[in-house]
Design a protein around this motif. Structure first.
Motif, mmCIF file in Angstrom:
data_model
loop_
_atom_site.group_PDB
_atom_site.id
_atom_site.type_symbol
_atom_site.label_atom_id
_atom_site.label_comp_id
_atom_site.label_asym_id
_atom_site.label_seq_id
_atom_site.Cartn_x
_atom_site.Cartn_y
_atom_site.Cartn_z
ATOM 1 N N GLU A 1 0.809 -1.219 0.000
ATOM 2 C CA GLU A 1 0.000 0.000 0.000
ATOM 3 C C GLU A 1 0.846 1.274 0.000
ATOM 4 O OE1 GLU A 1 -3.941 0.000 1.975
ATOM 5 O OE2 GLU A 1 -3.050 1.551 3.238
ATOM 6 N N GLN A 2 1.764 1.400 0.942
ATOM 7 C CA GLN A 2 2.615 2.590 1.011
ATOM 8 C C GLN A 2 4.072 2.176 1.243
ATOM 9 O OE1 GLN A 2 1.283 6.136 3.161
ATOM 10 N NE2 GLN A 2 -0.608 5.082 3.689
ATOM 11 N N PRO A 3 4.655 1.446 0.320
ATOM 12 C CA PRO A 3 5.996 0.892 0.585
ATOM 13 C C PRO A 3 7.069 1.948 0.790
ATOM 14 C CG PRO A 3 5.387 0.587 -1.716
ATOM 15 C CD PRO A 3 4.172 1.072 -1.019
ATOM 16 N N TRP A 4 7.100 2.959 -0.075
ATOM 17 C CA TRP A 4 8.185 3.938 0.022
ATOM 18 C C TRP A 4 8.024 4.823 1.245
ATOM 19 C CZ3 TRP A 4 12.433 3.052 -2.365
ATOM 20 C CH2 TRP A 4 12.420 2.358 -3.566
ATOM 21 N N ARG A 5 6.814 5.249 1.524
ATOM 22 C CA ARG A 5 6.591 6.099 2.699
ATOM 23 C C ARG A 5 6.932 5.349 3.981
ATOM 24 N NH1 ARG A 5 3.477 10.718 3.572
ATOM 25 N NH2 ARG A 5 2.847 10.649 1.397
ATOM 26 N N SER A 6 6.497 4.089 4.065
ATOM 27 C CA SER A 6 6.789 3.305 5.267
ATOM 28 C C SER A 6 8.280 3.017 5.402
ATOM 29 C CB SER A 6 5.987 1.999 5.248
ATOM 30 O OG SER A 6 6.301 1.210 4.107
ATOM 31 N N MET A 7 8.977 2.852 4.265
ATOM 32 C CA MET A 7 10.426 2.655 4.325
ATOM 33 C C MET A 7 11.131 3.911 4.809
ATOM 34 S SD MET A 7 11.752 0.261 1.180
ATOM 35 C CE MET A 7 10.608 0.762 -0.094
ATOM 36 N N VAL A 8 10.717 5.073 4.321
ATOM 37 C CA VAL A 8 11.334 6.331 4.752
ATOM 38 C C VAL A 8 11.161 6.525 6.251
ATOM 39 C CG1 VAL A 8 11.170 8.844 4.586
ATOM 40 C CG2 VAL A 8 11.146 7.466 2.505
ATOM 41 N N VAL A 9 9.973 6.223 6.757
ATOM 42 C CA VAL A 9 9.728 6.346 8.198
ATOM 43 C C VAL A 9 10.660 5.420 8.975
ATOM 44 C CG1 VAL A 9 8.044 5.885 10.025
ATOM 45 C CG2 VAL A 9 7.339 7.106 7.977
ATOM 46 N N SER A 10 10.799 4.177 8.504
ATOM 47 C CA SER A 10 11.681 3.235 9.210
ATOM 48 C C SER A 10 13.133 3.687 9.157
ATOM 49 C CB SER A 10 11.537 1.835 8.609
ATOM 50 O OG SER A 10 12.068 1.770 7.295
ATOM 51 N N TRP A 11 13.573 4.262 8.034
ATOM 52 C CA TRP A 11 14.950 4.749 7.948
ATOM 53 C C TRP A 11 15.187 5.904 8.915
ATOM 54 C CZ3 TRP A 11 14.740 4.933 1.876
ATOM 55 C CH2 TRP A 11 14.775 3.612 1.395
ATOM 56 N N ILE A 12 14.215 6.802 9.035
ATOM 57 C CA ILE A 12 14.346 7.917 9.983
ATOM 58 C C ILE A 12 14.453 7.389 11.407
ATOM 59 C CG2 ILE A 12 13.161 9.904 10.976
ATOM 60 C CD1 ILE A 12 11.976 10.431 8.200
ATOM 61 N N LEU A 13 13.580 6.443 11.755
ATOM 62 C CA LEU A 13 13.583 5.897 13.109
ATOM 63 C C LEU A 13 14.876 5.133 13.405
ATOM 64 C CD1 LEU A 13 9.901 4.582 13.312
ATOM 65 C CD2 LEU A 13 10.823 6.650 14.380
ATOM 66 N N LEU A 14 15.319 4.313 12.449
ATOM 67 C CA LEU A 14 16.545 3.539 12.657
ATOM 68 C C LEU A 14 17.775 4.442 12.722
ATOM 69 C CD1 LEU A 14 15.844 0.503 10.282
ATOM 70 C CD2 LEU A 14 15.886 0.473 12.782
ATOM 71 N N GLY A 15 17.818 5.446 11.861
ATOM 72 C CA GLY A 15 18.947 6.371 11.884
ATOM 73 C C GLY A 15 19.009 7.144 13.194
ATOM 74 N N ALA A 16 17.857 7.665 13.613
ATOM 75 C CA ALA A 16 17.821 8.394 14.887
ATOM 76 C C ALA A 16 18.179 7.470 16.043
ATOM 77 C CB ALA A 16 16.442 9.008 15.093
ATOM 78 N N GLY A 17 17.691 6.238 15.997
ATOM 79 C CA GLY A 17 17.994 5.285 17.059
ATOM 80 C C GLY A 17 19.472 4.975 17.140
ATOM 81 N N ALA A 18 20.125 4.835 15.989
ATOM 82 C CA ALA A 18 21.562 4.544 15.980
ATOM 83 C C ALA A 18 22.358 5.695 16.596
ATOM 84 C CB ALA A 18 22.024 4.285 14.543
ATOM 85 N N VAL A 19 21.986 6.926 16.243
ATOM 86 C CA VAL A 19 22.689 8.089 16.791
ATOM 87 C C VAL A 19 22.469 8.189 18.296
ATOM 88 C CG1 VAL A 19 22.781 10.606 16.779
ATOM 89 C CG2 VAL A 19 22.607 9.360 14.621
ATOM 90 N N ILE A 20 21.224 8.010 18.731
ATOM 91 C CA ILE A 20 20.908 8.147 20.157
ATOM 92 C C ILE A 20 21.604 7.064 20.978
ATOM 93 C CG2 ILE A 20 19.036 8.006 21.849
ATOM 94 C CD1 ILE A 20 17.218 9.292 19.724
ATOM 95 N N LEU A 21 21.572 5.823 20.507
ATOM 96 C CA LEU A 21 22.222 4.737 21.247
ATOM 97 C C LEU A 21 23.734 4.949 21.340
ATOM 98 C CD1 LEU A 21 20.279 1.602 19.975
ATOM 99 C CD2 LEU A 21 20.272 2.552 22.288
#
Length: 223
Positions: free
Chosen positions: A73-93
């Motif tokens: 349904e929304q593959p690219w939008r959902s991927m972008v959201v996951s990349w933002i979350l994973l990137g932010a998580g990596a920096v914060i950790l």
């Protein structure tokens, strides 16, 4: 002796547990096939889409077909959201464990909690609202999470307690249910939070809800 109603309740519970376990297995398979970075976003969106329809509108279509539709349904939008979350998580950790001072580490622990709230609610927000910029959907997830802080705390406590019990007494079930447990908790919270928005069109933020999400419950037979 169990009454007929008792057997019906047991069957309903077991059927729900089966759906959550199957959704978790589909999520794991999609994430692995997508090599993590590509698959985790669409898989998470598909789980949120199914749980939202199930908990809020009583819709229980065949799990596999509905999940595949959600992934597409929304593959690219959902991927972008996951990349933002994973990137932010990596920096914060990284800052939590390698911060130059305890103050920086403490602030990043707080940031990690905020990121967890955003990750918990952003996909249900994507499912239940009209298309909007990713930044606005992340902001809406935070507003829902912290605006209903008592429900967020109760949900997080339930997930933590359930995870601890499974870890201590039924370790194989951790792999079987996995994301199904937090998805269930978030589904209960969003069912409570989204209902007033759907019923009151003049309430701030309610215009973002899909009109299709406001209909009466419809239950289909599970294949």
């Amino acid at each position: 002796m169990f009454s007929f109603e008792g057997f019906v309740r047991i069957n309903t519970f077991l059927t729900g547990a089966y759906r959550l376990a199957y959704l978790n297995l589909l999520w794991m398979a999609t994430t692995v096939l997508g090599l993590g970075l590509i698959g985790v976003g669409p898989a998470s969106y598909a789980v949120a889409r199914y749980v939202d329809g199930w908990f809020r509108r009583g819709e229980t279509p065949p799990v596999t077909r509905s999940f595949v539709d959600g992934v597409r349904e929304q593959p690219w939008r959902s991927m972008v959201v996951s990349w933002i979350l994973l990137g932010a998580g990596a920096v914060i950790l990284t800052n939590v464990f390698r911060g130059p001072s305890w103050t920086v580490q403490a602030l990043n622990v707080v940031a990690l909690v905020v990121l967890g709230v955003a990750a918990a609610y952003v996909y249900p927000v994507m499912v239940a609202t009209e298309a909007a910029p990713v930044g606005r959907q992340l902001a809406s997830a935070l507003l829902i999470g912290f605006g209903s802080l008592h429900w967020t705390i109760l949900g997080a406590t339930a997930v933590g307690l359930t995870g601890w019990l499974l870890w201590q007494y039924a370790l194989p079930l951790v792999a079987l249910f996995g994301v199904g447990v937090p998805a269930c908790a978030v589904g209960v919270v969003t069912r409570i939070v989204f209902r007033p928005l759907a019923q009151d069109p003049d309430q701030p933020g309610s215009r973002a809800l899909h009109r299709s999400s406001i209909g009466a419950p419809v239950t289909e037979q599970v294949a």
